[in-house]
Design an enzyme around this catalytic site. Structure first.
Site: not given
Length: 974
Positions: A112, A120, A180, A210-211, A223, A297
């Site tokens: 990601d 990350r 984003r 995405k998404h 989330h 996802d």
């Protein structure tokens, strides 16, 4: 027969070609790809096929318990894919190699990384966020961004990057997308997403849009819950779904399905779209015709996890039409449930085979049919390259967006009108990098305090206020909102002052500003990174043009697409060497030379600056002010530049005077100074003096005429320790010269013998005369003239005569411990004795400066009289002065400018610069040179005369020209 078959063959080939274009997983060697896939599938057990459907979450910052868990997933459950999360690149590479080694079929490694591996992994590169990129008008830059990020992924053994985000962010309150997204304009978002994915896939890494079907207009974070989109189909097709068909046509390899509730698509309000057959199969695969990989996802997200048990969610996702289960929470239970479902007919093996075949096609496409372990040598270094840095800077430059520009306040052009500029910081993050670069252009005063009244009062005397709004750049979800207090302060400051606001946060931060009426200028810089701060400062002062367009709308005042293009005023930029074709590594050799200078005590400290093509690429200070090693040299510190004064003060004024026809080059000395009529110098021309061809003596030690011939002490009739009407010329601290002595200086020059031999002889004397002539013609002192005509508008606020009148001593580097005339450490007073006897303002010496301000004037010369939006003199005038008039007589000098040596035994330069180049050196250990051919400006400042002028190591070792040679050698081949 062949003629009949030919049209059919052509038709079949065209259909195959069309089909291949639609299927993003097909390769050019499709038959070999199919053969490989068939061979793998024919040998797989059902358990191995089910294992291919999982992409399990792996970490490179956890213990061996986690590592053993991943190995168990691979060995016992045949997991075919991994997504790496937090950790470090070197450890991830090590683990990837270990995991791949035990996997029967090479695994797809997912990641990601929307703005880079930094999303990350520590010690990796971070590019700007999508909102920043959405403002850029050149989609080629976005393609390059995708390509660079793809290279990083590929180098680390990553095959699928879960990017780009193609959500149309029409909801400013969206808690999870926001920065984003490329913005709210569907066309812009689509173009950016296509460019990004094509760039990434050009180097063999699959992109993932995405998404799906669109997360941009949600107020809930998936989330932590299931967002609901209550839109009709017309709205979905017009906005949310708009990018997908187009990015599919652009060849994106994957799609990620979102955990959303969209009643018009799926009537079951509890069933996330990621688990809905109507959404994944009917809409995505059949209606939109997507043939690439479909990822869910993260199945650990509450938007999905709240629906049912982990195994039931996973099964539902496959039944819906997804190919890969991202971050499944219970692989063993899912495997058992799928096997049960296969036996009872609720899941078919054909359905599994369909996804497994696509997964294997993708593995072939990314090169896993020829799998090689990751080479860990130089891995970290290759994930953060100079080329990445250049691209990053280009992206940030292109993103700068001016959304308000009342009376074209941006760029700030007229520094004579805006003499006093203040900076006020708002927000909870640092703006130091912004302020540091602002101060490269002119004097900027930081005004701060805890009470608004105090700040407003302090700002009353300023012509312009620049407000920097600085918010954390840690990640794109950090708060960007103004506090209530900051909104009040912004309003009050702008109400009473001419104000520019620079926003280093999401443009949505401006939504809370009640009125924009009092703000003259607004620059949106999007992020508070070091690069954004530095480039925004350069944009404000016109070194870089703003070309960005607002990717979202801010109320009615600033609709999406707002953006004023600003002028490039050709002021110096500040960047890295490679941006202008030079090597950082080779330039670093200058550091080694500087260390030798310090070690051998050739000078206590020094400054070196290098610019090329109008961009400063090296600016460093070394050592201390003196050998006591108390005050370190800073880039802002001022040095006595000695004879550089000739080309930095006298020469620009002489160019102006020549254009104004006040001091023509063919004028004789008697024409510009009538008192020299009937002297032995009356027919010497300005051109001859500037070329050091006027037969003048090299210098006259005027101070010795004011001393006892035996004791060498200063005579009381000439000097006083206190300033009085009679003793009004300050020579040094507590030392004043009789004002009548000024006439004696000119008398000595007038009566001095001319050299009998015609030819070249460097002389200071002509500049005493030029100073007198300029002051008579313009009726102002030379220091006032250059300040008014050049330094103020150049933004050379740290170039000045008489520095103690403007700066604290700690900002000025001392020169010599004088034991022969002034008998003190010369600190803030000119070293040159003759200039000192002129009150510190000489035509040949007296100027103090830092390297940055010298570079501005030298760049103005390179630009033939133009800088900062102002033309100081004609290009033809500069060319006239940068010419040798007596080369046939072996005179290397131009008019005022030193030029490269004609005799190779003389070390005026490194011998490696062009004949068009020009510059000067100074007795105190200074040097500056500019070369129109290479575009290089070089400045070297030191106090090599410390502790005394007998310290000649710098001169003997040709240090200044040795550094010049290193600069030339740092130019990269084109």
């Amino acid at each position: 027969m062949m003629k009949k078959l030919l049209p059919i063959l052509v038709l079949l080939l065209s259909v195959q070609s069309f089909s291949q274009n639609l299927d993003p997983l097909r390769t050019n060697d499709y038959y070999a790809q199919q053969k490989w896939v068939d061979s793998i599938m024919s040998s797989m057990t059902i358990e191995e096929k089910i294992g291919q459907l999982f992409m399990v979450q792996a970490y490179s910052n956890k213990d061996t318990v986690h590592e053993n868990f991943i190995k168990k997933m691979i060995n016992e459950y045949h997991v075919g894919n991994l997504i790496f999360m937090q950790g470090t690149p070197d450890k991830q590479a090590e683990l990837t190699n270990d995991y791949q080694a035990i996997s029967k079929i090479p695994m797809l490694i997912g990641f990601d990384g929307e703005w880079g591996l930094d999303m990350r992994l520590k010690n990796t590169y971070r590019f700007p966020w999508n909102m920043t990129l959405g403002s850029i008008q050149e989609d080629k830059l976005i393609y390059e961004f995708g390509k660079h990020l793809g290279k990083h992924c590929k180098r680390l053994g990553i095959h699928v990057n879960f990017a780009p985000v193609v959500d149309i962010n029409t909801n400013p309150e969206n808690p999870i997308i926001g920065n984003r997204s490329f913005g709210e304009d569907k066309v812009n978002v689509t173009q950016k997403a296509i460019a990004f994915s094509q760039g990434m896939q050009s180097v063999g890494v699959l992109g993932t849009a995405k998404h799906f079907p669109g997360h941009g207009d949600t107020a809930t974070d998936s989330h932590i819950g299931l967002p609901v989109l209550n839109f009709d189909m017309d709205r979905l097709e017009a906005i949310e779904l708009y990018p997908y068909k187009r990015i599919f046509d652009g060849g994106v390899g994957g799609v990620m399905t979102a955990h959303l509730s969209i009643p018009v698509l799926e009537s079951n309000p509890k069933l996330p779209t990621s688990l809905s057959k109507k959404v994944v199969t009917d809409l995505l695969k059949e209606k939109l015709g997507f043939l690439g990989l479909i990822f869910t996802d993260g199945l650990n997200m509450k938007g999905a996890a709240n629906y049912s048990t982990s195994a039931e969610i996973d099964l539902a996702a496959i039944q819906a039409g997804n190919d890969i289960l991202l971050i499944p929470q219970d692989v063993p239970a899912t495997v058992e449930l799928m096997k049960t479902s296969l036996s009872n007919g609720t899941l078919s093996e054909d359905r599994i085979n369909e996804s497994v075949r696509k997964i294997l096609l993708a593995k072939y496409k990314v090169g896993l049919h020829q799998y090689q372990p990751i080479d860990t040598l130089n891995l970290v270094e290759e994930l953060s390259t100079v080329q990445d840095e250049i691209l990053h800077r280009d992206l940030v430059k292109a993103s700068m967006t001016v959304i308000k520009n009342k009376k074209k306040i941006l760029p700030v052009e007229d520094l004579e009108k805006n003499k006093k500029i203040a900076y006020v910081a708002l927000g909870d993050d640092s703006g130091d990098d912004f302020l540091n670069i602002l101060r490269k252009y002119t004097k900027i005063t930081k005004v701060s305090g805890e009470k608004l009244d105090k700040i407003v009062s302090e700002l009353e005397d300023f012509d312009l206020v620049i407000i920097g709004y600085h918010k954390s750049n840690k990640h794109p979800w950090k708060s960007y909102k103004f506090s209530n207090q900051e909104l009040v302060w912004l309003h009050e400051i702008a109400r009473k002052n001419k104000t520019i606001l620079s926003v280093f946060a999401s443009p949505y931060s401006l939504l809370d500003v009640k009125s924009y009426n009092n703000l003259e200028g607004i620059l949106v810089a999007y992020q508070n990174s070091k690069k954004a701060q530095e480039i925004a400062a350069q944009t404000i002062f016109g070194a870089i043009a703003a070309n960005g367009k607002l990717p979202v709308s801010i109320k009615k005042e600033f609709p999406v697409g707002t953006g004023f293009t600003t002028k490039n005023l050709q002021r110096l930029q500040y960047t890295i060497p490679e941006e202008v074709g030079m090597s950082s590594e080779k330039l670093s050799k200058i550091d080694s030379v500087a260390e030798v200078v310090l070690k051998e005590k050739m000078a206590p400290g020094l400054q070196v600056l290098v610019a090329r093509k109008g961009k400063v690429i090296y600016e460093k200070s070394f050592g201390f002010h003196t050998n006591k090693k108390k005050d370190t040299v800073r880039n802002s510190d001022l040095y006595d530049v000695a004879s550089l004064t000739k080309i930095l003060a006298s020469l620009p004024m002489l160019m102006k005077a020549e254009e104004d026809k006040k001091i023509p080059l063919n004028a004789s000395l008697r024409d510009i100074l009538p008192k020299f009529k009937k002297s032995n110098k009356d027919t010497v021309t300005v051109q001859e003096i500037l070329s050091h061809y006027g037969r003048l003596q090299a210098w006259i030690p005027f101070y010795t005429h004011t001393q006892d011939s035996i004791t060498k002490k200063n005579l009381n009739k000439f000097y006083s320790k206190k300033k009085t009407k009679k003793y009004s010329i300050q020579v040094a601290e507590n030392l004043y010269l009789n004002k009548s002595y000024k006439d004696s200086i000119y008398k000595y020059i007038k009566e001095a013998d001319q050299r009998e031999r015609v030819g070249y002889k460097y002389s200071d004397l002509g500049y005493y005369l030029f100073k007198e002539a300029l002051e008579r013609k313009y009726r102002k002192s030379l220091d006032e003239l250059v300040q008014r005509e050049f330094y103020q508008s150049l933004g050379a606020d740290r170039m000045t005569y008489l520095p103690l009148q403007k700066f604290e001593k700690k900002e000025i580097v001392p020169t010599e411990k004088d034991t022969y005339f002034r008998n003190q450490l010369l600190h803030g007073y000119v070293h040159d004795m003759g200039a000192a006897m002129q009150g510190g303002v000489g035509g040949h010496a007296g100027l103090f400066s830092n390297a940055n301000d010298i570079a501005k004037l030298m760049q103005m010369y390179l630009q033939k009289g133009y800088y900062g939006g102002k033309r100081y003199f004609k290009a033809s005038t500069f060319e006239k002065f940068n010419k040798r008039y007596y080369a046939s007589e072996e005179v290397r000098r131009g008019l005022g400018f030193d030029k490269p040596q004609l005799n190779p035994d003389i070390k005026a330069t490194c011998g490696c610069v062009s004949d068009e180049s020009f510059g000067h050196s100074g007795f105190t250990g200074t040097y500056t040179w500019a070369d129109p051919q290479s575009g290089i400006v070089y400045v070297f400042l030191s106090n090599r005369v410390y502790p005394t002028m007998e310290n000649r190591g710098l001169v003997k070792e040709d240090i200044r020209t040795e550094v010049q040679r290193l600069i030339q050698e740092a130019i990269l081949p084109e």
